[in-house]
Design an enzyme around this catalytic site. Structure first.
Site, PDB file in Angstrom:
ATOM      1  N   SER A 223      36.872 -24.514  37.449  1.00  0.00           N
ATOM      2  CA  SER A 223      35.559 -23.682  37.245  1.00  0.00           C
ATOM      3  C   SER A 223      34.614 -24.284  37.148  1.00  0.00           C
ATOM      4  O   SER A 223      34.565 -25.396  36.508  1.00  0.00           O
ATOM      5  CB  SER A 223      36.049 -22.722  36.262  1.00  0.00           C
ATOM      6  OG  SER A 223      34.873 -21.919  35.568  1.00  0.00           O
TER       7      SER A 223
ATOM      8  N   TYR B 231      39.226 -21.473  27.998  1.00  0.00           N
ATOM      9  CA  TYR B 231      38.982 -21.571  29.367  1.00  0.00           C
ATOM     10  C   TYR B 231      38.101 -22.816  29.742  1.00  0.00           C
ATOM     11  O   TYR B 231      38.740 -23.453  30.845  1.00  0.00           O
ATOM     12  CB  TYR B 231      38.509 -20.238  29.799  1.00  0.00           C
ATOM     13  CG  TYR B 231      38.502 -20.367  31.540  1.00  0.00           C
ATOM     14  CD1 TYR B 231      39.782 -20.192  32.240  1.00  0.00           C
ATOM     15  CD2 TYR B 231      37.407 -20.526  32.189  1.00  0.00           C
ATOM     16  CE1 TYR B 231      39.734 -19.912  33.589  1.00  0.00           C
ATOM     17  CE2 TYR B 231      37.408 -20.367  33.663  1.00  0.00           C
ATOM     18  CZ  TYR B 231      38.627 -20.096  34.325  1.00  0.00           C
ATOM     19  OH  TYR B 231      38.638 -20.228  35.508  1.00  0.00           O
TER      20      TYR B 231
ATOM     21  N   THR C  26      50.343 -22.331  43.801  1.00  0.00           N
ATOM     22  CA  THR C  26      50.753 -21.659  42.614  1.00  0.00           C
ATOM     23  C   THR C  26      49.654 -20.527  42.336  1.00  0.00           C
ATOM     24  O   THR C  26      48.661 -20.465  42.720  1.00  0.00           O
ATOM     25  CB  THR C  26      50.771 -22.573  41.229  1.00  0.00           C
ATOM     26  OG1 THR C  26      49.318 -22.821  41.113  1.00  0.00           O
ATOM     27  CG2 THR C  26      51.485 -24.085  41.662  1.00  0.00           C
TER      28      THR C  26
END
Length: 249
Positions: free
Chosen positions: A145, A158, A13
């Site tokens: 992350s 985020y 993706t």
């Protein structure tokens, strides 16, 4: 169990640029056929798929899909199943960022970010896992992350989404371990991508690089090469959030 890379399709993706594009090329280099999807830039992604087919003699198909929308993901899987493109490896790479104070963030942007960064894993895995179980082979790699590990000021949403990715990875890994389907995540540090360069000046990027023990930021190809290695790792390696950040965090 299916282990032949030529017959194993890799669904990636967010494959039109940055880390996703580098991952696509790395898997193609290693002989894997590809199912590439993106929300935008489908024309460029289609051209990229053709380039990979011609250069590496593999199969590569591009699809437009909003992975943050369940109906769009369901349509993607309906289409690829009809075409006989069954993913043995799923790379959940699509992601968006938001920079700024949490108190200044509109609720609709929060929901959009969570949909793309976290809800998408639920949608794709819900469709891909039954196919992997049926075929007796599967690998799931989620791109996360370092902020999902420790959080970041002015990137609260985020950070929260990537923290969710990490917990999702660990939980699903435990569910699928008895079936021999490993689920892992790569927690990236600062990577040289358009997403980062669009909101940081070159001076700011240089300042960040100076704080990283490796004295530079990561290249997308480094993440991509590791993703291939992780896909080839023993199934006993599962439920791990593996950090690649040059010793930064």
């Amino acid at each position: 169990m299916q282990t032949d890379s030529v017959k194993t399709y890799v669904l990636i993706t967010g494959a039109s640029r940055g880390i996703g594009k580098a991952i696509a090329k790395a898997f193609a280099t290693n002989g894997y056929s590809l199912i590439l999807c993106c929300k935008n830039h489908i024309s460029a992604l289609t051209d990229f798929a053709r380039e990979l087919e011609n250069e590496y003699k593999i199969k590569a198909k591009a699809f437009e899909c909003n992975v943050g929308d369940e109906a769009s993901v369901n349509e993607l899987f309906m289409t690829i199943e009809k075409e006989g493109l069954i993913p043995g490896i799923l790379i959940n790479n699509a992601g968006i960022a938001h920079y700024g104070l949490l108190t200044d963030m509109p609720a609709e942007e929060w929901h959009e970010l969570m949909a793309v960064n976290l809800d998408s894993l639920f949608y794709t895995c819900k469709k891909a896992v039954p196919l992997m179980l049926r075929n007796g082979y599967g690998r799931i790699i989620n791109i996360s992350s370092v902020w999902g590990n420790v959080g970041a000021s002015c990137e609260v949403a985020y950070s929260a989404s990537k923290g969710g990715v990490n917990s999702f990875t660990k939980g699903l890994a435990k569910e699928l371990a008895p079936s021999g389907i490993p689920v892992n995540a790569i927690a990236c540090g600062m990577v040289n991508t358009e997403m980062n360069s669009s909101h940081l000046s070159q001076e700011e990027i240089s300042e960040i690089a100076a704080d990283i023990p490796a004295d530079r930021i990561c290249e997308p190809e480094e993440v991509a090469d590791f993703a291939v290695k992780l896909a080839k790792s023993p199934t006993y390696l599962t439920g791990q959030i593996i950090t690649i950040d040059g010793g930064w965090i």
